[in-house]
Scaffold this motif. Structure first.
Motif, mmCIF file in Angstrom:
data_model
loop_
_atom_site.group_PDB
_atom_site.id
_atom_site.type_symbol
_atom_site.label_atom_id
_atom_site.label_comp_id
_atom_site.label_asym_id
_atom_site.label_seq_id
_atom_site.Cartn_x
_atom_site.Cartn_y
_atom_site.Cartn_z
ATOM 1 N N PRO A 273 0.814 -1.232 0.000
ATOM 2 C CA PRO A 273 0.000 0.000 0.000
ATOM 3 C C PRO A 273 0.837 1.267 0.000
ATOM 4 C CG PRO A 273 -0.902 -1.605 1.532
ATOM 5 C CD PRO A 273 0.398 -2.173 1.046
ATOM 6 N N ALA A 274 1.991 1.232 0.705
ATOM 7 C CA ALA A 274 2.821 2.443 0.733
ATOM 8 C C ALA A 274 3.332 2.795 -0.657
ATOM 9 C CB ALA A 274 3.998 2.249 1.684
ATOM 10 N N SER A 275 3.582 1.781 -1.475
ATOM 11 C CA SER A 275 4.118 2.043 -2.810
ATOM 12 C C SER A 275 3.071 2.581 -3.764
ATOM 13 C CB SER A 275 4.719 0.765 -3.381
ATOM 14 O OG SER A 275 3.687 -0.187 -3.600
ATOM 15 N N GLN A 276 1.787 2.422 -3.447
ATOM 16 C CA GLN A 276 0.746 2.871 -4.359
ATOM 17 C C GLN A 276 0.687 4.390 -4.472
ATOM 18 O OE1 GLN A 276 -3.083 1.055 -4.026
ATOM 19 N NE2 GLN A 276 -2.293 -0.914 -3.358
ATOM 20 N N GLU A 277 1.288 5.100 -3.538
ATOM 21 C CA GLU A 277 1.285 6.561 -3.614
ATOM 22 C C GLU A 277 2.417 7.096 -4.483
ATOM 23 O OE1 GLU A 277 -1.311 7.905 -2.570
ATOM 24 O OE2 GLU A 277 -1.965 6.034 -1.656
ATOM 25 N N ILE A 278 3.369 6.238 -4.835
ATOM 26 C CA ILE A 278 4.505 6.702 -5.613
ATOM 27 C C ILE A 278 4.091 7.100 -7.020
ATOM 28 C CG2 ILE A 278 6.703 5.959 -6.617
ATOM 29 C CD1 ILE A 278 6.856 6.615 -3.705
ATOM 30 N N TRP A 279 3.016 6.522 -7.526
ATOM 31 C CA TRP A 279 2.644 6.832 -8.909
ATOM 32 C C TRP A 279 2.349 8.307 -9.099
ATOM 33 C CZ3 TRP A 279 -1.905 9.042 -10.448
ATOM 34 C CH2 TRP A 279 -2.991 9.011 -9.582
ATOM 35 N N ARG A 280 1.823 8.998 -8.079
ATOM 36 C CA ARG A 280 1.569 10.435 -8.234
ATOM 37 C C ARG A 280 2.885 11.208 -8.297
ATOM 38 N NH1 ARG A 280 -1.563 12.465 -3.502
ATOM 39 N NH2 ARG A 280 -0.457 10.812 -2.411
ATOM 40 N N SER A 281 3.838 10.834 -7.453
ATOM 41 C CA SER A 281 5.146 11.497 -7.461
ATOM 42 C C SER A 281 5.849 11.283 -8.790
ATOM 43 C CB SER A 281 6.014 10.955 -6.313
ATOM 44 O OG SER A 281 5.366 11.089 -5.074
ATOM 45 N N GLU A 282 5.835 10.054 -9.263
ATOM 46 C CA GLU A 282 6.510 9.745 -10.517
ATOM 47 C C GLU A 282 5.806 10.400 -11.705
ATOM 48 O OE1 GLU A 282 8.147 5.837 -12.940
ATOM 49 O OE2 GLU A 282 7.033 5.590 -11.066
ATOM 50 N N THR A 283 4.484 10.398 -11.684
ATOM 51 C CA THR A 283 3.738 11.036 -12.768
ATOM 52 C C THR A 283 4.019 12.532 -12.811
ATOM 53 O OG1 THR A 283 1.967 9.382 -12.677
ATOM 54 C CG2 THR A 283 1.433 11.510 -13.675
ATOM 55 N N LEU A 284 3.986 13.183 -11.663
ATOM 56 C CA LEU A 284 4.269 14.618 -11.610
ATOM 57 C C LEU A 284 5.633 14.925 -12.205
ATOM 58 C CD1 LEU A 284 3.355 17.440 -9.892
ATOM 59 C CD2 LEU A 284 5.412 16.735 -8.667
ATOM 60 N N LEU A 285 6.655 14.169 -11.790
ATOM 61 C CA LEU A 285 7.998 14.430 -12.291
ATOM 62 C C LEU A 285 8.096 14.176 -13.788
ATOM 63 C CD1 LEU A 285 10.948 15.123 -11.805
ATOM 64 C CD2 LEU A 285 11.360 12.708 -11.292
ATOM 65 N N GLN A 286 7.535 13.063 -14.243
ATOM 66 C CA GLN A 286 7.613 12.752 -15.662
ATOM 67 C C GLN A 286 6.897 13.801 -16.509
ATOM 68 O OE1 GLN A 286 6.109 8.746 -15.963
ATOM 69 N NE2 GLN A 286 8.120 7.833 -15.665
ATOM 70 N N VAL A 287 5.761 14.286 -16.052
ATOM 71 C CA VAL A 287 5.043 15.320 -16.796
ATOM 72 C C VAL A 287 5.875 16.590 -16.867
ATOM 73 C CG1 VAL A 287 3.021 16.828 -16.801
ATOM 74 C CG2 VAL A 287 2.746 14.391 -16.321
ATOM 75 N N PHE A 288 6.438 17.020 -15.746
ATOM 76 C CA PHE A 288 7.258 18.235 -15.737
ATOM 77 C C PHE A 288 8.456 18.093 -16.671
ATOM 78 C CE2 PHE A 288 5.951 20.012 -11.283
ATOM 79 C CZ PHE A 288 4.682 20.205 -11.771
ATOM 80 N N VAL A 289 9.150 16.960 -16.583
ATOM 81 C CA VAL A 289 10.341 16.761 -17.415
ATOM 82 C C VAL A 289 9.969 16.696 -18.893
ATOM 83 C CG1 VAL A 289 12.173 15.119 -17.985
ATOM 84 C CG2 VAL A 289 11.703 15.674 -15.594
ATOM 85 N N GLU A 290 8.909 15.965 -19.221
ATOM 86 C CA GLU A 290 8.517 15.826 -20.617
ATOM 87 C C GLU A 290 8.049 17.151 -21.212
ATOM 88 O OE1 GLU A 290 8.367 13.070 -22.920
ATOM 89 O OE2 GLU A 290 9.907 12.508 -21.479
ATOM 90 N N MET A 291 7.264 17.899 -20.473
ATOM 91 C CA MET A 291 6.698 19.133 -21.028
ATOM 92 C C MET A 291 7.709 20.278 -21.043
ATOM 93 S SD MET A 291 3.801 18.020 -21.835
ATOM 94 C CE MET A 291 3.879 16.245 -21.655
ATOM 95 N N TRP A 292 8.623 20.301 -20.098
ATOM 96 C CA TRP A 292 9.545 21.436 -19.975
ATOM 97 C C TRP A 292 10.914 21.202 -20.601
ATOM 98 C CZ3 TRP A 292 8.454 22.235 -14.025
ATOM 99 C CH2 TRP A 292 7.150 22.734 -13.869
ATOM 100 N N LEU A 293 11.358 19.957 -20.686
ATOM 101 C CA LEU A 293 12.721 19.698 -21.151
ATOM 102 C C LEU A 293 12.790 18.947 -22.475
ATOM 103 C CD1 LEU A 293 14.447 18.595 -17.808
ATOM 104 C CD2 LEU A 293 14.394 20.858 -18.851
ATOM 105 N N HIS A 294 11.687 18.368 -22.922
ATOM 106 C CA HIS A 294 11.732 17.504 -24.091
ATOM 107 C C HIS A 294 11.569 18.320 -25.368
ATOM 108 C CE1 HIS A 294 10.825 13.116 -25.444
ATOM 109 N NE2 HIS A 294 11.637 13.730 -26.278
ATOM 110 N N HIS A 295 12.553 19.160 -25.650
ATOM 111 C CA HIS A 295 12.532 19.999 -26.847
ATOM 112 C C HIS A 295 13.945 20.055 -27.412
ATOM 113 C CE1 HIS A 295 8.549 21.597 -25.677
ATOM 114 N NE2 HIS A 295 9.039 21.532 -24.457
ATOM 115 N N TYR A 296 14.107 19.668 -28.662
ATOM 116 C CA TYR A 296 15.435 19.720 -29.256
ATOM 117 C C TYR A 296 15.324 19.585 -30.768
ATOM 118 C CZ TYR A 296 14.392 14.920 -27.858
ATOM 119 O OH TYR A 296 13.768 13.746 -27.591
ATOM 120 N N SER A 297 16.466 19.724 -31.433
ATOM 121 C CA SER A 297 16.498 19.726 -32.890
ATOM 122 C C SER A 297 16.620 18.303 -33.429
ATOM 123 C CB SER A 297 17.695 20.557 -33.374
ATOM 124 O OG SER A 297 18.899 19.956 -32.932
ATOM 125 N N LEU A 298 16.557 18.172 -34.747
ATOM 126 C CA LEU A 298 16.701 16.882 -35.410
ATOM 127 C C LEU A 298 18.052 16.258 -35.092
ATOM 128 C CD1 LEU A 298 16.063 14.692 -37.537
ATOM 129 C CD2 LEU A 298 16.929 16.272 -39.261
#
Length: 593
Positions: A273-298
């Motif tokens: 049960p304690a591990s079931q809360e990690i998905w929110r932490s991981e989702t938050l981080l992945q969303v921030f990283v993907e939306m803010w850092l995932h930009h680059y050239s060919l």
């Protein structure tokens, strides 16, 4: 009869049957009177009254009614994805300018506030919301549209083919994901609006909300606060894993395919049960990283791809070209052209990323001492402690490196580069955010960097060396007579002059330049792209203890096997710094000063 396989876990939406003589028209849900009423209130009521009414609606109405208003409400707050609707304009809302509106908005959007309670209320019913793929960062969008699954598990098993009568691919997101996608992207999309007064980013509601969300979901002390299930009268389960995606067919490779790997980034319902809360932490981080850092050239995109991923994409395109004789296949250069993104981050964007990096250092450094050793993590570490151990190298390092390179190469040659510079220097100094920092005395002399930070320096070698060389090349093209430009040179020199840092960097370069021993299993590991498990409950790959291999893996992972490494302490770079070593008439930083 052969059943057609949809690649990448794309799931076709059910087709609406055509009405026949004995078939009634499909049921059309009645319009939501609650939604119509709230829209009308936007014209007739003040901001404070509307928020007060929303609090009552969230508390009193069932999830079925709230489900209808959720997408509208999220867009009403954060603005539209095309940037036309500004929403609450959180990036300009400041307490000293509009204290009442600021206080109401912050209370409503707080991690423990009414809006997040609405998210959890809908999460309990397992509702899904469509998010257009066309509004994702350009590399991700182009990747998905070419039927190539991004490595980030955030997108796995969520891509939906368009239903009949609709256009474009979309993601099926749960309420928490949908909310965070809009929140993170509003930093990128909401740009074209006039600023009547000077806005200090650190005083704005958006910046402070980012800080609150990081503190709440990535705590440096204690555990992640669970959802308020007691107030909602129900439990909030983590999203259950979806049906495994239909993979690509194997291309004869013996490794685990990047394109066929099925990863669900949420833990199973039978997990601790304690591990079931990690998905929110991981989702938050992945969303921030993907939306803010995932930009680059060919060029950057191609460099980041592992040889195995490139090979599978090539096989896929060849198979598609050979199977579609009826219509001409899209030339590969046209398809790859979609990765060329003319992305220009703003100073505000960079400041928010710096806030993220500083918090991640503090989060990672709060790892319990007994969990720092990799040999103990698999047996005794809690999911949150395990997350702290891998959060920077596994989730952030690669995309941050490319983002910094993009900024170093495309930012104007003026004093506004200071924001990028401080973001970079913050990442290079994790010891500034360590718990023991508070016990240091106010000594004007620079303190020696403890040896325990040597692994971080070595495993981030390119962050120190290649970006330092990139900064030198920028500095040599700027007007160093300008005090602001000269100050940036001073800031970099001061950081790199910290006692013991140069020795750590030199040691890292020596480890990288060590001749490779011919050991079959080790040679195989060097050329293999390490797997990226999607959740923290998956079995982590064995920890590599060989320092030389770690450094080589870091450099090859970011620059590719054929990358040319330029030594930071080699004669060519020394000549850029010292006029006595530079060729006659050649550029030198000290000569410019």
């Amino acid at each position: 009869m052969v059943k057609k396989l949809w690649p990448l876990g794309l799931q076709r939406a059910p087709r609406t049957p055509r009405p026949g003589p004995a078939m009634a028209l499909p049921h059309v849900p009645p319009p939501s009177f609650l939604l119509a009423s709230l829209k009308a209130d936007c014209v007739s009521k003040s901001f404070a009254q509307r928020c007060h009414d929303l609090v009552k609606v969230i508390e009193d109405f069932p999830a079925k009614e709230l489900h209808c208003i959720f997408p509208w409400l999220v867009e009403n707050i954060f603005g539209s994805l095309d940037g036309i609707l500004v929403g609450w304009n959180l990036r300009c809302l400041q307490g000293r300018v509009n204290p009442m509106e600021y206080s109401i908005a912050m209370e409503f959007l707080d991690p423990s506030g009414p809006m997040m309670k609405l998210v959890y209320k809908l999460q309990a019913e397992d509702y899904k919301y469509d998010f257009p793929v066309s509004y994702l960062p350009e590399p991700v969008r182009a990747c998905i549209q070419e039927r190539v699954l991004p490595e980030c598990p955030l997108y796995h098993n969520k891509v939906q083919l368009p239903a009949a009568g609709t256009q474009g691919l979309h993601l099926a997101l749960n309420p928490f994901e949908y909310y965070m996608f809009f929140f993170a992207l509003s930093l990128i999309t909401q740009r074209n609006f006039p600023l009547s007064v000077h806005v200090r980013t650190s005083d704005c509601a958006y910046f402070i909300l980012v800080d609150r969300y990081l503190t709440w979901f990535l705590p440096t002390e204690g555990n992640v606060v669970p959802p308020p299930s007691t107030t909602l009268g129900c439990t909030i389960p983590s999203p259950a894993p979806r049906t495994p995606a239909v993979p690509f067919t194997s291309y004869g490779l013996h490794h685990t395919s990047l394109l066929k790997r099925h990863i669900s980034h949420q833990p199973s319902v039978n997990a601790d049960p304690a591990s079931q809360e990690i998905w929110r932490s991981e989702t938050l981080l992945q969303v921030f990283v993907e939306m803010w850092l995932h930009h680059y050239s060919l060029e950057m995109y191609q460099k980041m791809q592992s040889p195995h991923a490139k090979l599978e994409v090539l096989h896929y395109r060849l198979s598609m070209s050979s199977s579609l004789h009826s219509s001409p296949a899209q030339p590969s250069y046209q398809a790859l052209h979609a990765y060329q993104e003319s992305f220009k981050p703003t100073e505000e964007h960079v400041l928010v990323v710096r806030l993220l990096l500083k918090h991640l250092h503090a989060f990672s450094n709060s790892l319990k001492p007994e969990q720092v050793s990799p040999s103990t993590h698999s047996h005794t570490a809690s999911p949150l402690e395990e997350f702290k151990r891998v959060v920077i190298p596994r989730f952030v390092q690669q995309k941050l490196y490319v983002f910094l390179q993009h900024c170093f190469g495309h930012w104007p040659l003026d004093a506004s580069f200071r924001a990028v510079l401080e973001m970079w220097l913050s990442y290079l100094q994790p010891w500034r955010y360590a718990p023991e920092k508070q016990f240091l005395t106010a000594d004007p002399q620079p303190r020696t960097i403890p040896e325990k930070w040597a692994p971080f320096v070595q495993e981030n070698l390119l962050m120190y060396t290649k970006l330092f060389i990139g900064f030198l090349n920028r500095a040599l093209r700027t007007d160093l007579v300008s005090p602001k430009n000269a100050l940036m040179v001073f800031r970099v020199a001061k950081v790199f002059a910290q006692p013991n840092l140069a020795e750590m960097i030199q040691k890292g370069e020596q480890l990288f330049l060590e001749p490779e021993m011919v050991i079959p299993h080790r040679q195989h590991r060097v050329f293999m792209t390490p797997p990226f498990p999607g959740n923290l409950l998956s079995s982590w790959p064995p920890t590599v203890t060989d320092a030389s291999f770690k450094v080589k893996s870091h450099v090859y992972g970011l620059e590719g096997q054929d990358g040319q490494y330029k030594q930071m302490f080699g004669p060519e770079v020394r000549a850029l710094v010292s006029p006595s070593l530079a060729p006659s008439g050649g550029p030198s930083l000290c000569r410019g000063l």
